[in-house]
Design a protein around this motif. Structure first.
Motif, PDB file in Angstrom:
ATOM      1  N   GLY A  58       0.808  -1.223   0.000  1.00 36.08           N
ATOM      2  CA  GLY A  58       0.000   0.000   0.000  1.00 36.08           C
ATOM      3  C   GLY A  58       0.835   1.264   0.000  1.00 36.08           C
ATOM      4  O   GLY A  58       0.374   2.323   0.450  1.00 36.08           O
ATOM      5  N   GLN A  59       2.045   1.176  -0.529  1.00 33.15           N
ATOM      6  CA  GLN A  59       2.951   2.329  -0.514  1.00 33.15           C
ATOM      7  C   GLN A  59       2.364   3.537  -1.238  1.00 33.15           C
ATOM      8  O   GLN A  59       2.568   4.680  -0.817  1.00 33.15           O
ATOM      9  N   TYR A  60       1.688   3.300  -2.356  1.00 30.07           N
ATOM     10  CA  TYR A  60       1.155   4.424  -3.137  1.00 30.07           C
ATOM     11  C   TYR A  60      -0.186   4.910  -2.603  1.00 30.07           C
ATOM     12  O   TYR A  60      -0.390   6.104  -2.387  1.00 30.07           O
ATOM     13  N   THR A  61      -1.113   4.000  -2.358  1.00 28.31           N
ATOM     14  CA  THR A  61      -2.453   4.399  -1.911  1.00 28.31           C
ATOM     15  C   THR A  61      -2.515   4.739  -0.427  1.00 28.31           C
ATOM     16  O   THR A  61      -3.468   5.380   0.021  1.00 28.31           O
ATOM     17  N   LEU A  62      -1.500   4.312   0.328  1.00 24.12           N
ATOM     18  CA  LEU A  62      -1.508   4.472   1.787  1.00 24.12           C
ATOM     19  C   LEU A  62      -2.798   3.907   2.378  1.00 24.12           C
ATOM     20  O   LEU A  62      -3.379   4.484   3.304  1.00 24.12           O
ATOM     21  N   SER A  63      -3.219   2.777   1.842  1.00 27.64           N
ATOM     22  CA  SER A  63      -4.468   2.146   2.282  1.00 27.64           C
ATOM     23  C   SER A  63      -4.419   1.727   3.740  1.00 27.64           C
ATOM     24  O   SER A  63      -5.459   1.537   4.384  1.00 27.64           O
ATOM     25  N   TYR A  64      -3.219   1.587   4.283  1.00 26.48           N
ATOM     26  CA  TYR A  64      -3.065   1.170   5.684  1.00 26.48           C
ATOM     27  C   TYR A  64      -3.279   2.338   6.659  1.00 26.48           C
ATOM     28  O   TYR A  64      -3.355   2.132   7.870  1.00 26.48           O
ATOM     29  N   LEU A  65      -3.369   3.561   6.153  1.00 23.49           N
ATOM     30  CA  LEU A  65      -3.674   4.718   7.001  1.00 23.49           C
ATOM     31  C   LEU A  65      -5.172   4.985   6.961  1.00 23.49           C
ATOM     32  O   LEU A  65      -5.739   5.180   5.888  1.00 23.49           O
ATOM     33  N   HIS A  66      -5.798   5.004   8.123  1.00 21.24           N
ATOM     34  CA  HIS A  66      -7.246   5.187   8.172  1.00 21.24           C
ATOM     35  C   HIS A  66      -7.616   6.582   7.704  1.00 21.24           C
ATOM     36  O   HIS A  66      -6.968   7.571   8.056  1.00 21.24           O
ATOM     37  N   GLU A  67      -8.664   6.666   6.907  1.00 22.27           N
ATOM     38  CA  GLU A  67      -9.059   7.951   6.325  1.00 22.27           C
ATOM     39  C   GLU A  67      -9.562   8.958   7.350  1.00 22.27           C
ATOM     40  O   GLU A  67      -9.655  10.152   7.045  1.00 22.27           O
ATOM     41  N   ASP A  68      -9.874   8.510   8.560  1.00 19.30           N
ATOM     42  CA  ASP A  68     -10.347   9.430   9.599  1.00 19.30           C
ATOM     43  C   ASP A  68      -9.216  10.013  10.442  1.00 19.30           C
ATOM     44  O   ASP A  68      -9.462  10.880  11.285  1.00 19.30           O
ATOM     45  N   GLU A  69      -8.001   9.538  10.233  1.00 18.09           N
ATOM     46  CA  GLU A  69      -6.885   9.949  11.084  1.00 18.09           C
ATOM     47  C   GLU A  69      -5.987  10.983  10.405  1.00 18.09           C
ATOM     48  O   GLU A  69      -5.675  10.861   9.222  1.00 18.09           O
ATOM     49  N   ILE A  70      -5.573  11.983  11.180  1.00 15.91           N
ATOM     50  CA  ILE A  70      -4.614  12.970  10.701  1.00 15.91           C
ATOM     51  C   ILE A  70      -3.261  12.290  10.558  1.00 15.91           C
ATOM     52  O   ILE A  70      -2.797  11.616  11.480  1.00 15.91           O
ATOM     53  N   ASN A  71      -2.635  12.444   9.396  1.00 14.86           N
ATOM     54  CA  ASN A  71      -1.351  11.776   9.168  1.00 14.86           C
ATOM     55  C   ASN A  71      -0.448  12.596   8.259  1.00 14.86           C
ATOM     56  O   ASN A  71      -0.930  13.322   7.370  1.00 14.86           O
ATOM     57  N   GLU A  72       0.843  12.456   8.476  1.00 19.11           N
ATOM     58  CA  GLU A  72       1.796  12.983   7.506  1.00 19.11           C
ATOM     59  C   GLU A  72       1.856  11.995   6.345  1.00 19.11           C
ATOM     60  O   GLU A  72       1.928  10.784   6.544  1.00 19.11           O
ATOM     61  N   VAL A  73       1.785  12.512   5.128  1.00 17.09           N
ATOM     62  CA  VAL A  73       1.786  11.671   3.935  1.00 17.09           C
ATOM     63  C   VAL A  73       2.851  12.190   2.965  1.00 17.09           C
ATOM     64  O   VAL A  73       3.539  13.173   3.248  1.00 17.09           O
ATOM     65  N   ASP A  74       2.960  11.530   1.817  1.00 18.22           N
ATOM     66  CA  ASP A  74       3.892  11.999   0.801  1.00 18.22           C
ATOM     67  C   ASP A  74       3.263  13.060  -0.086  1.00 18.22           C
ATOM     68  O   ASP A  74       3.854  14.094  -0.374  1.00 18.22           O
ATOM     69  N   SER A  75       2.033  12.777  -0.527  1.00 14.32           N
ATOM     70  CA  SER A  75       1.451  13.642  -1.548  1.00 14.32           C
ATOM     71  C   SER A  75      -0.053  13.829  -1.353  1.00 14.32           C
ATOM     72  O   SER A  75      -0.734  12.979  -0.779  1.00 14.32           O
ATOM     73  N   LEU A  76      -0.543  14.948  -1.879  1.00 17.79           N
ATOM     74  CA  LEU A  76      -1.957  15.323  -1.822  1.00 17.79           C
ATOM     75  C   LEU A  76      -2.481  15.500  -3.241  1.00 17.79           C
ATOM     76  O   LEU A  76      -1.734  15.405  -4.209  1.00 17.79           O
ATOM     77  N   THR A  77      -3.752  15.791  -3.362  1.00 19.59           N
ATOM     78  CA  THR A  77      -4.327  16.069  -4.671  1.00 19.59           C
ATOM     79  C   THR A  77      -4.380  17.573  -4.931  1.00 19.59           C
ATOM     80  O   THR A  77      -4.667  18.361  -4.023  1.00 19.59           O
ATOM     81  N   GLY A  78      -4.111  17.946  -6.185  1.00 19.32           N
ATOM     82  CA  GLY A  78      -4.176  19.351  -6.559  1.00 19.32           C
ATOM     83  C   GLY A  78      -5.574  19.933  -6.486  1.00 19.32           C
ATOM     84  O   GLY A  78      -5.742  21.150  -6.617  1.00 19.32           O
ATOM     85  N   ALA A  79      -6.585  19.079  -6.256  1.00 23.21           N
ATOM     86  CA  ALA A  79      -7.949  19.587  -6.104  1.00 23.21           C
ATOM     87  C   ALA A  79      -8.094  20.433  -4.848  1.00 23.21           C
ATOM     88  O   ALA A  79      -8.965  21.310  -4.771  1.00 23.21           O
TER      89      ALA A  79
END
Length: 288
Positions: free
Chosen positions: A156-177
Motif C-alpha cells: 500500500g505504498q502508493y495508496t496508503l491504504s493502511y492509514l485510516h481515512e479518519d486519522e490525521i497523518n503525515e503523507v507523501d502527496s496530496l491532490t491538486g484539487a
C-alpha cells in the motif's frame, strides 16, 4: 490577508459557480480573496463570474495554459499568508477553510495541507492521501495488491491504504484539487512545474516541499466534495496522453538517476503499454 483561494477554470461554468458559492457560504471568519484563472473558456464561464461574483479577481488567459501555469499566474498575484489551490469542480463543506488555517497556524512545520476529499458517491478520493509513485509502489498499485492486502505498508505504498481515512497523518502527496500552502513555502521551493500540463504537478510539488524539510499533512477534519474529471472528460485523448506523459516526467525528474538503466527501460515500457491499453479501452467505451 489570511488566504488566497485560486481556482483554475476551463469550461466548467456551472460547477465553477457552485464552487465559488460554496466558498462564500461556508467561510465567514477569515479574510480571503478568490482568484479565478480562466484558461480561455468558451462556455460562458467568464461572463458568469463577472455577473454573479464581481468581487472575484478574474484572470482571463488567452489560451488554455494547463493547470500548473494557470495556477502560477494567479499565485503571482495573490496576497494571502496562505494559498489554496481549489478545483473548479469541488464543493467546500462547513467551515473547511477556517479549520485548515487554524490547524496550520498551530503547526508551523506544515508546508502544505490537504483535507478529506470525497467523491460524489461519498467514497474517499484516494488521491487526497498517497505515497510517491516509485517504480516499486507503482508496480504494486498496477497489480492491485493494495486491494488484496489493504493493511500492508509494502503493497500500500502508493495508496496508503493502511492509514485510516479518519486519522490525521503525515503523507507523501496530496491532490491538486485541494492544497493549502504557506506563502513562505512557495517562496522557498518555487512555483508549480509548468512542464506538466494537467497531471503530476501536485505530486511533484509535494516531493519538492518534502525535500525542503516541510511536512505534507492529510487533515480529514476538514472536507470537500470533488466532482472529479469535469474538465478532462471533454478531451479524452489529450487527457490520457497528459496523464501518462506526467508519469514519465516525474520519473525522469526525481527517479531516473537513482535507478539503473534496466529499471528505467521497464518503467518506460510499462507506461507505454498502459497508455496503449487505456486508449483501446476508451475506444471500446465510445463504441459501446
Amino acid at each position: 490577508m489570511d488566504l488566497s483561494i485560486i481556482i483554475v477554470n476551463y469550461n466548467t461554468k456551472e460547477l465553477l459557480k457552485q464552487t465559488i458559492q460554496s466558498v462564500i457560504d461556508t467561510t465567514k471568519n477569515i479574510d480571503y480573496e478568490i482568484i479565478v484563472s480562466d484558461n480561455n473558456s468558451t462556455d460562458g464561464s467568464i461572463e458568469m463570474v463577472e455577473e454573479y461574483f464581481p468581487q472575484v479577481n478574474l484572470i482571463k488567459n488567452k489560451d488554455n495554459l494547463g493547470f500548473p501555469k494557470g495556477n502560477n499566474v494567479a499565485i503571482k498575484k495573490s496576497i494571502g499568508r496562505y494559498v489554496l489551490l481549489l478545483n473548479s469542480d469541488t464543493v467546500v463543506i462547513d467551515n473547511c477553510l477556517e479549520k485548515c488555517i487554524k490547524y496550520m497556524n498551530s503547526h508551523k512545520n506544515i508546508g502544505v495541507l490537504g483535507c478529506r476529499v470525497v467523491l460524489k458517491d461519498g467514497q474517499l478520493d484516494h488521491a487526497c492521501k498517497r505515497g510517491f509513485p516509485t517504480p516499486e509502489s507503482s508496480l504494486f498499485y498496477m497489480l492491485k495488491l493494495y486491494k488484496l492486502f489493504p493493511d500492508s505498508k509494502k503493497f500500500g505504498q502508493y495508496t496508503l491504504s493502511y492509514l485510516h481515512e479518519d486519522e490525521i497523518n503525515e503523507v507523501d502527496s496530496l491532490t491538486g484539487a485541494f492544497m493549502m500552502l504557506r506563502k513562505e513555502t512557495i517562496d522557498e521551493v518555487g512555483l508549480l512545474d509548468e512542464e506538466f500540463f494537467m497531471y503530476g504537478e501536485d505530486i511533484d510539488w509535494c516531493y519538492r516541499i518534502k525535500e525542503a524539510g516541510w511536512k505534507v499533512m492529510y487533515y480529514p477534519e476538514a472536507k470537500i466534495i470533488h466532482y472529479k474529471g469535469a474538465s478532462s472528460k471533454k478531451k479524452r485523448f489529450k487527457t490520457l496522453y497528459e496523464f501518462h506523459r506526467a508519469m514519465i516526467l516525474f520519473y525522469d525528474k526525481h527517479y531516473r538517476l537513482k535507478y539503473n538503466i534496466f529499471v528505467t527501460i521497464l518503467v518506460y515500457l510499462g507506461v507505454c503499454v498502459k497508455f496503449i491499453l487505456s486508449l483501446f479501452v476508451n475506444i471500446f467505451k465510445k463504441r459501446g
